[in-house]
Design an enzyme around this catalytic site. Structure first.
Site, PDB file in Angstrom:
ATOM      1  N   HIS A   7       0.898  -1.312   0.090  1.00 53.47           N
ATOM      2  CA  HIS A   7      -0.115   0.200   0.026  1.00 53.47           C
ATOM      3  C   HIS A   7       0.895   1.258  -0.184  1.00 53.47           C
ATOM      4  O   HIS A   7       2.163   1.351   0.104  1.00 53.47           O
ATOM      5  CB  HIS A   7      -1.175  -0.019   1.255  1.00 53.47           C
ATOM      6  CG  HIS A   7      -0.611   0.136   2.605  1.00 53.47           C
ATOM      7  ND1 HIS A   7      -0.009  -1.022   3.267  1.00 53.47           N
ATOM      8  CD2 HIS A   7       0.088   0.983   3.453  1.00 53.47           C
ATOM      9  CE1 HIS A   7       0.482  -0.923   4.490  1.00 53.47           C
ATOM     10  NE2 HIS A   7       0.690   0.325   4.548  1.00 53.47           N
ATOM     11  N   HIS A  79       4.183   7.050   3.862  1.00 48.74           N
ATOM     12  CA  HIS A  79       5.076   5.971   3.661  1.00 48.74           C
ATOM     13  C   HIS A  79       4.387   5.102   2.598  1.00 48.74           C
ATOM     14  O   HIS A  79       3.170   4.899   1.962  1.00 48.74           O
ATOM     15  CB  HIS A  79       5.213   5.366   4.962  1.00 48.74           C
ATOM     16  CG  HIS A  79       4.057   4.430   5.403  1.00 48.74           C
ATOM     17  ND1 HIS A  79       3.213   4.919   6.522  1.00 48.74           N
ATOM     18  CD2 HIS A  79       3.495   3.160   5.221  1.00 48.74           C
ATOM     19  CE1 HIS A  79       2.304   4.070   6.775  1.00 48.74           C
ATOM     20  NE2 HIS A  79       2.380   2.873   5.971  1.00 48.74           N
ATOM     21  N   GLU A 130       7.748   1.022   5.157  1.00 45.49           N
ATOM     22  CA  GLU A 130       7.064  -0.030   5.987  1.00 45.49           C
ATOM     23  C   GLU A 130       7.494  -1.343   5.234  1.00 45.49           C
ATOM     24  O   GLU A 130       7.085  -1.460   4.048  1.00 45.49           O
ATOM     25  CB  GLU A 130       5.733   0.303   5.968  1.00 45.49           C
ATOM     26  CG  GLU A 130       4.964  -0.866   6.948  1.00 45.49           C
ATOM     27  CD  GLU A 130       3.586  -0.756   7.303  1.00 45.49           C
ATOM     28  OE1 GLU A 130       2.832   0.351   6.338  1.00 45.49           O
ATOM     29  OE2 GLU A 130       2.809  -0.888   8.096  1.00 45.49           O
TER      30      GLU A 130
HETATM   31 CO    CO Z   1       1.139   1.249   6.302  1.00 41.40          CO
END
Ligand code: CO
Length: 134
Positions: A7, A79, A130
């Protein structure tokens, strides 16, 4: 080592406004808000055919998103999340190369119920990364 883009996270000052925009204006499939007290955020996932968008809104006074929104009052990309097969192997490999892992260095359970880690943006061309074990 990294696999698919899981994502892209966007910090938003107003969740309702962002949801309306993605639902009504962009015609996306928008999920329900989830509070993540361990991460100091409320998240909403938007399903796209090839990836997801994670809308992030601060939860609590110590939310890591507060400072970001102070610097970026209209919101912004916070992020990107890449998938890895083994988060401990990924962490050890990256640490051995000098990359900094944020926090204690131990994976936390992320918004999908899977272990995640964050890498220092200064070590990765200014991008907060991440890693999520899938
Ligand atoms: Co995230």
């Amino acid at each position: 080592m990294i696999g698919r883009l899981n994502h892209v996270a966007i910090a938003v000052p107003d969740l309702t406004e962002a949801v309306d925009q993605y639902k009504k204006l962009l015609g996306a499939s928008v999920g329900e808000p989830q509070d993540e007290p361990d991460h100091g955020v409320t998240v909403i996932f938007i399903e796209l055919p090839n990836t997801k968008i994670e809308l992030l809104h601060p939860l609590g006074e110590n939310s890591p998103i507060n400072a970001f929104l102070e610097k970026n009052p209209s919101g912004g990309i916070h992020h990107v999340c890449y998938e890895v097969e083994n988060i401990f192997e990924a962490r050890d490999h990256l640490s051995a190369q000098g990359a900094r892992i944020l926090g204690s260095g131990d994976p936390k359970i992320g918004a999908h119920g899977k272990p995640v880690l964050f890498l220092h943006p200064k070590d990765f061309t200014g991008t907060l990364i991440e890693l999520e074990q899938v």
